[in-house]
Design an enzyme around this catalytic site. Sequence first.
Site, mmCIF file in Angstrom:
data_model
loop_
_atom_site.group_PDB
_atom_site.id
_atom_site.type_symbol
_atom_site.label_atom_id
_atom_site.label_comp_id
_atom_site.label_asym_id
_atom_site.label_seq_id
_atom_site.Cartn_x
_atom_site.Cartn_y
_atom_site.Cartn_z
ATOM 1 N N SER A 57 0.788 -1.240 0.000
ATOM 2 C CA SER A 57 0.000 0.000 0.000
ATOM 3 C C SER A 57 0.817 1.287 0.000
ATOM 4 O O SER A 57 0.249 2.373 -0.062
ATOM 5 C CB SER A 57 -0.951 0.010 1.203
ATOM 6 N N LYS A 60 0.052 3.914 -2.612
ATOM 7 C CA LYS A 60 -0.967 4.963 -2.495
ATOM 8 C C LYS A 60 -0.376 6.356 -2.313
ATOM 9 O O LYS A 60 -1.065 7.353 -2.550
ATOM 10 C CB LYS A 60 -1.917 4.622 -1.349
ATOM 11 N N SER A 112 -6.060 3.454 4.206
ATOM 12 C CA SER A 112 -5.529 2.572 3.168
ATOM 13 C C SER A 112 -6.617 1.899 2.342
ATOM 14 O O SER A 112 -6.521 0.718 1.989
ATOM 15 C CB SER A 112 -4.622 1.500 3.795
#
Length: 391
Positions: A57, A60, A112
């Site tokens: 993640s 991102k 997230s």
Amino acid sequence: MKKFFFIFILVLIPFASTTVSAESDLPLNSEAGIIIDAKSGNVLYEKNMNKSMYPASLTKVATAIYAIEHGDQDELVTISKKAAEADGSSVFIEPGEEIELSKLIAGMLINSGNDAAIAIAEHMSGSEKLFMEDLNEFLRKEVNVTDTHFTNPHGLFDKDHVTTASDLAKITQYAMKNETFREYFGKKELPWEVETWDTTLVTHHKMLKGELPYKGITGGKTGFVSKSGYTLITTATRGEQDLIAVTLKAPSDKVAYSDTELLFNYGFENFKSGKIDKKSKLYSADYSHSYMLNEDLYYTHLISDEPSLKTSNDGILSIMNQQGEAIESFDLKTVADVRNTVLPASIKQETIDDELLNFMSHLKDREASSFLLKKSPHGIRGVVAYTYPGN
């Protein structure tokens, strides 16, 4: 009559470049890790920083800064069925729901949300596939990373979805220059009200929310999928020093955080940050050209080092370490306004070093000559004015 000639000489306090370290071998257990000075970009320590890795993640961060810079933050995003049904972590949005782009970006970073990431991608480029083309081009051309290729906006595993610790540090450095990104990245919690969920989102990053206290933490993003292990980006500030730490493929979140603390301790305990202020005036070694900086030049230095500054005749500004080696350089032709300059023949045409500087300062009380010596908060000294007697 007296004529006045203005000369700038800079003598810098310590500096460290990507090739300088404090000669420490940190016991990092993550497979890769890096810490950089966010202002200068200098690498202070690294382990496998160019190894191709899965970021999870941490992806991102790239999705967020692209959407912030290229999207209208007030626009409403219509959530698709594909976005709402995304696997993994979620902010629980529903098909057909309309949510502000700014809210989705903040929710994606704080909680997230993979669903938010897909919704952002579809809104920005029309489809997730087209967004990935746009994002990868942005990373190559605007952020100048070389070893990153993302296949989705969220970081769920794909064998071709790869980056490096070095590239992630550069992406974060770029993103942290944006005020909106810094605000979202540093949020500990966010009120969250959507059609099916009324709650407060709380950051997953344990150092940011204070579960694992560390002085100066300003932002962070966590990541995990089984193939990537535990991944972490963290930013911290103390005084004038801004640092970015990245750890990849830690065997546990405990290890990811302990490695991050090791990196920050190393950075804060061994290095300092400074800058040459915008509009400072420099001269070539033979004084044939003057350079007025049009941007701040940032540098990093080892606390134990005392480097100096040297400007060549062709406009290369070099930072020299105590051993007389160039450890950093700037091409003044690209960061300064350049002008020709003429000095009287009676002023010796050579680089002014500390010995000459001391000699000149001893003349300050003489009738024929005067000097103004200054010292900035960053340790920069300058001879600002020299009075030359003449007809």
